[in-house]
Design an enzyme around this catalytic site. Structure first.
Site, mmCIF file in Angstrom:
data_model
loop_
_atom_site.group_PDB
_atom_site.id
_atom_site.type_symbol
_atom_site.label_atom_id
_atom_site.label_comp_id
_atom_site.label_asym_id
_atom_site.label_seq_id
_atom_site.Cartn_x
_atom_site.Cartn_y
_atom_site.Cartn_z
ATOM 1 N N ASP A 10 33.667 45.092 30.052
ATOM 2 C CA ASP A 10 34.769 44.235 29.596
ATOM 3 C C ASP A 10 35.462 44.880 28.405
ATOM 4 O OD1 ASP A 10 34.220 42.386 31.592
ATOM 5 O OD2 ASP A 10 32.761 41.327 30.354
ATOM 6 N N LYS A 32 30.087 46.465 36.374
ATOM 7 C CA LYS A 32 31.047 45.459 36.851
ATOM 8 C C LYS A 32 32.397 45.747 36.209
ATOM 9 C CE LYS A 32 31.613 41.338 35.023
ATOM 10 N NZ LYS A 32 33.071 41.048 34.864
ATOM 11 N N ASP A 59 35.057 42.711 40.170
ATOM 12 C CA ASP A 59 35.046 41.265 39.927
ATOM 13 C C ASP A 59 36.475 40.753 39.724
ATOM 14 O OD1 ASP A 59 34.295 38.688 39.201
ATOM 15 O OD2 ASP A 59 33.843 39.251 37.130
ATOM 16 N N LEU A 60 37.184 40.531 40.834
ATOM 17 C CA LEU A 60 38.580 40.080 40.753
ATOM 18 C C LEU A 60 38.763 38.612 41.138
ATOM 19 C CD1 LEU A 60 40.509 43.194 42.167
ATOM 20 C CD2 LEU A 60 39.896 42.639 39.792
ATOM 21 N N LYS A 61 37.747 38.007 41.727
ATOM 22 C CA LYS A 61 37.758 36.562 42.032
ATOM 23 C C LYS A 61 39.041 36.140 42.758
ATOM 24 C CE LYS A 61 34.995 35.312 37.945
ATOM 25 N NZ LYS A 61 35.058 36.595 37.179
ATOM 26 N N HIS A 63 41.675 34.334 44.965
ATOM 27 C CA HIS A 63 41.830 32.923 45.344
ATOM 28 C C HIS A 63 43.298 32.703 45.666
ATOM 29 C CE1 HIS A 63 40.822 28.434 44.261
ATOM 30 N NE2 HIS A 63 41.380 28.580 45.450
ATOM 31 N N ASP A 64 43.635 32.778 46.956
ATOM 32 C CA ASP A 64 45.032 32.679 47.374
ATOM 33 C C ASP A 64 45.046 32.245 48.835
ATOM 34 O OD1 ASP A 64 47.888 33.045 47.510
ATOM 35 O OD2 ASP A 64 47.693 34.537 45.910
ATOM 36 N N ILE A 65 46.220 32.234 49.439
ATOM 37 C CA ILE A 65 46.290 31.861 50.844
ATOM 38 C C ILE A 65 45.573 32.928 51.674
ATOM 39 C CG2 ILE A 65 48.437 30.572 50.500
ATOM 40 C CD1 ILE A 65 49.915 32.896 51.847
ATOM 41 N N PRO A 66 45.017 32.545 52.822
ATOM 42 C CA PRO A 66 44.189 33.480 53.595
ATOM 43 C C PRO A 66 44.862 34.806 53.928
ATOM 44 C CG PRO A 66 43.862 31.252 54.398
ATOM 45 C CD PRO A 66 44.971 31.170 53.389
ATOM 46 N N THR A 67 46.117 34.781 54.318
ATOM 47 C CA THR A 67 46.794 36.024 54.699
ATOM 48 C C THR A 67 46.865 36.996 53.532
ATOM 49 O OG1 THR A 67 48.134 34.915 56.386
ATOM 50 C CG2 THR A 67 48.942 37.013 55.554
ATOM 51 N N THR A 68 47.200 36.488 52.362
ATOM 52 C CA THR A 68 47.290 37.338 51.172
ATOM 53 C C THR A 68 45.932 37.928 50.815
ATOM 54 O OG1 THR A 68 49.166 36.086 50.301
ATOM 55 C CG2 THR A 68 47.869 37.349 48.709
ATOM 56 N N THR A 120 29.996 30.168 35.141
ATOM 57 C CA THR A 120 28.931 29.890 34.173
ATOM 58 C C THR A 120 29.481 29.424 32.827
ATOM 59 O OG1 THR A 120 28.840 32.278 33.726
ATOM 60 C CG2 THR A 120 27.169 31.360 35.195
ATOM 61 N N GLN A 191 29.696 31.170 27.149
ATOM 62 C CA GLN A 191 28.951 30.780 28.338
ATOM 63 C C GLN A 191 28.128 29.530 28.040
ATOM 64 O OE1 GLN A 191 29.636 32.163 31.048
ATOM 65 N NE2 GLN A 191 29.469 34.382 31.078
ATOM 66 N N ARG A 212 28.094 41.200 27.023
ATOM 67 C CA ARG A 212 28.162 41.262 25.562
ATOM 68 C C ARG A 212 26.815 41.470 24.877
ATOM 69 N NH1 ARG A 212 32.431 36.314 25.256
ATOM 70 N NH2 ARG A 212 31.244 35.770 27.137
#
Length: 234
Positions: A10, A32, A59-61, A63-68, A120, A191, A212
């Site tokens: 990070d 990571k 680690d980009l997580k 979360h969008d519409i399925p096609t994207t 977390t 956290q 950290r």
């Protein structure tokens, strides 16, 4: 992978990453790469880490519409990372699309797809009062883990506190990747659901993400070896 720990890089840019790894002799350890670093440096930082023989959790997580998500995963697969993630809250169709994007890429190794259950940094008050999810953190994590498994994910990101019960529901082969890892007597920072390496191992975590407690330590290399020691002595 000798030890199942991903060191969270990070840092804000590649120069700091390279300086940190080299000055602490952490060449080749699993790492990571999160949004802060990847959005600044892009694919070249992944290429450099691969050249240095680091296993990589990107680690980009998503979360969008399925096609994207499917198209993004198709591109990500070409980077040759080992693990990539999405938010389980994106739903069944999105998780399936993510898996499809990885599997149809022209790449010899398909990255493991894991889905984030409950961050977390969240506790029950956040979940229930702000997000209006009327169940406990553990119940939400297990529900999202089951959804992820049913739609092709290889595992989930979860707290070590939920790992054992997720394994009991989803099977021993379903991966549990646990951030929020702190050494004994370390600061929790932002956290809330933290755990020591020993606690995580006892609760059947497959992989730990440690940031950290190592990167902000006075002696990062010594703290990295403390993680190993706490894991081995669990």
């Amino acid at each position: 992978m000798k030890y199942p720990f991903f060191l969270a890089l990070d840092f804000e840019d590649a120069e700091r990453v390279k300086q940190f790894i080299e000055s602490n002799q952490l060449q080749g350890v699993p790492v990571k790469v999160g949004m802060e670093l990847f959005y600044r440096e892009g694919p070249p930082i992944i290429e450099w880490l691969k050249e240095q023989k680091h296993p990589i959790f990107l680690d980009l997580k998503l979360h969008d519409i399925p096609t994207t998500v499917e198209k993004a995963m198709n591109n990500i697969a070409s980077l040759g990372v080992d693990i990539i993630n999405v938010h389980a809250a994106g739903g069944s169709e999105m998780i399936r699309a993510a898996k499809r994007g990885l599997e149809t890429a022209v790449n010899q190794n398909v990255p493991k797809l894991i889905a984030v259950t409950v961050l977390t940094s969240m506790d029950e008050a956040t979940l229930q009062h702000e997000l209006q999810v009327k169940e406990s953190v553990e119940d939400a994590a297990i529900r999202l883990a089951r959804l992820s498994k049913e739609n092709g994910a290889d595992g989930v990101v979860c707290s070590a506190h939920e790992a054992r019960n997720i394994k009991s529901v989803c099977g021993e082969d379903f991966l549990t990747v646990t951030p929020g890892i702190r050494l004994q007597r370390s600061d929790q920072h932002d956290q809330k659901r933290v755990a020591t390496p020993a606690f995580a191992k006892a609760n059947q975590a497959d992989f730990l993400v440690v940031g950290r407690s190592i990167t902000q330590a006075e002696n990062p290399k010594a703290n990295y070896h403390r993680v190993i020691e706490e894991w081995n002595n669990a």
